[in-house]
Design a protein around this motif. Sequence first.
Motif, PDB file in Angstrom:
ATOM      1  N   SER A 123       0.947  -1.049  -0.127  1.00 11.57           N
ATOM      2  CA  SER A 123      -0.139  -0.093   0.079  1.00 11.57           C
ATOM      3  C   SER A 123       0.922   1.276  -0.009  1.00 11.57           C
ATOM      4  N   ARG A 124       0.159   2.494  -0.139  1.00 14.52           N
ATOM      5  CA  ARG A 124       1.142   3.441  -0.218  1.00 14.52           C
ATOM      6  C   ARG A 124       0.978   4.439   1.424  1.00 14.52           C
ATOM      7  N   ALA A 125       0.901   3.501   2.319  1.00 13.09           N
ATOM      8  CA  ALA A 125       0.665   3.930   3.617  1.00 13.09           C
ATOM      9  C   ALA A 125       2.353   4.342   4.209  1.00 13.09           C
ATOM     10  N   GLY A 126       3.411   3.974   3.668  1.00 18.43           N
ATOM     11  CA  GLY A 126       4.785   4.707   4.060  1.00 18.43           C
ATOM     12  C   GLY A 126       5.847   3.671   4.215  1.00 18.43           C
ATOM     13  N   ARG A 140       8.879  11.395   3.659  1.00 21.91           N
ATOM     14  CA  ARG A 140       8.613  12.411   4.756  1.00 21.91           C
ATOM     15  C   ARG A 140       7.302  12.725   4.887  1.00 21.91           C
ATOM     16  N   GLY A 141       7.128  13.655   5.903  1.00 19.74           N
ATOM     17  CA  GLY A 141       5.482  14.010   6.075  1.00 19.74           C
ATOM     18  C   GLY A 141       4.733  12.980   6.789  1.00 19.74           C
ATOM     19  N   LEU A 142       5.167  11.706   6.922  1.00 17.78           N
ATOM     20  CA  LEU A 142       4.276  10.737   7.337  1.00 17.78           C
ATOM     21  C   LEU A 142       4.660  10.488   9.030  1.00 17.78           C
ATOM     22  N   ALA A 143       3.496   9.900   9.663  1.00 17.27           N
ATOM     23  CA  ALA A 143       3.671   9.784  10.978  1.00 17.27           C
ATOM     24  C   ALA A 143       4.416   8.404  10.990  1.00 17.27           C
ATOM     25  N   SER A 144       5.414   8.476  12.080  1.00 11.46           N
ATOM     26  CA  SER A 144       6.458   7.293  12.213  1.00 11.46           C
ATOM     27  C   SER A 144       6.669   6.839  13.521  1.00 11.46           C
ATOM     28  N   LEU A 145       6.829   5.257  13.694  1.00 13.11           N
ATOM     29  CA  LEU A 145       7.201   4.872  14.961  1.00 13.11           C
ATOM     30  C   LEU A 145       8.505   4.436  14.899  1.00 13.11           C
ATOM     31  N   ARG A 173       8.262   2.268  11.576  1.00 13.82           N
ATOM     32  CA  ARG A 173       7.263   1.587  10.892  1.00 13.82           C
ATOM     33  C   ARG A 173       6.422   3.066  10.729  1.00 13.82           C
ATOM     34  N   GLN A 174       6.049   3.452   9.242  1.00  9.66           N
ATOM     35  CA  GLN A 174       5.033   4.405   8.916  1.00  9.66           C
ATOM     36  C   GLN A 174       3.988   4.165   8.630  1.00  9.66           C
TER      37      GLN A 174
END
Length: 294
Positions: A123-126, A140-145, A173-174
């Motif tokens: 998927s394009r979730a990160g 860049r710009g995505l929420a990340s653990l 993990r984004q």
Amino acid sequence: MNVGHRTRIVRAAAVLAGLCAVAACSSPPSAPHAAVPARADPAATARVVPQGPPRVTVSRIRTADGSVVTVAVFSGQVRYVLHNGSEDPGAAYAALVRAGPAVTGAERRHLLAAFNGGFLLHSRAGGYEQEGHVFRALRRGLASLVIDRSGRARIGVWGADLPARGEAVYSVRQNLWPLVENGQPTRQAARWWRWGGTIGHAEYVARSALGQDASGDLIYAASMSTNPEDLAVALARSGARIAMELDINPEWVQLAIARTAGGSLKAPIPGQVRPPTQYLTGWTRDFITVLAAR
């Protein structure tokens, strides 16, 4: 947003949801923008050394629309490990990493909790990085653990407040953009159709999310029937300064917890499909373990 534009979004999401129902997957729409969001509250992503004995505290929050969200706070001296699933990321990466589809050995003796990761990697979730190996490019710009080499974890926005200079990034993990920022649900949280294809294109389905409070504790939230805004509200009410959505739909949302490290596991989410021992016998998708620090 005009009616025609919103209709096109909903129709596209409906098609996506149908594909997800057939393939048993979670797949998101494109990010709302490519720009890096404003820097989150520094308190949300401060590198804090946990103090006190390791513990998991579980509570439930009923939101205004009646959703019941289970909230688990991981506090004290704990560490985190990102695991490769047998099918996703999959066997192609198994030789590169130590943490695979099942919790065994010394890790089992320290296990306090385990919870699901994010959407399928195609998927394009990160992006996804495990143990120093990048399986999917980080965006860049995505929420990340982010988990460092010591097992400490924090949540932030990649390219804004992550990674910090000199940070020993080990696993990442984004999954989409932030659900909570600066202690408040984001505007995107109210647009439920932007947070992945659901079975039957339903608003209220199984969903999960992960936040972090000002003291550095991670907070997992999930329900078998809720929407993204409810998760954001429950996390903010529980003290989360920043949060990200994790996986959705009934097969994938699962939490296992123990009263003490290495103890018997239970599934605290009412109606959870998977048994609490699923991560011990092996699982097809990536997941995160919470361990009592040695």
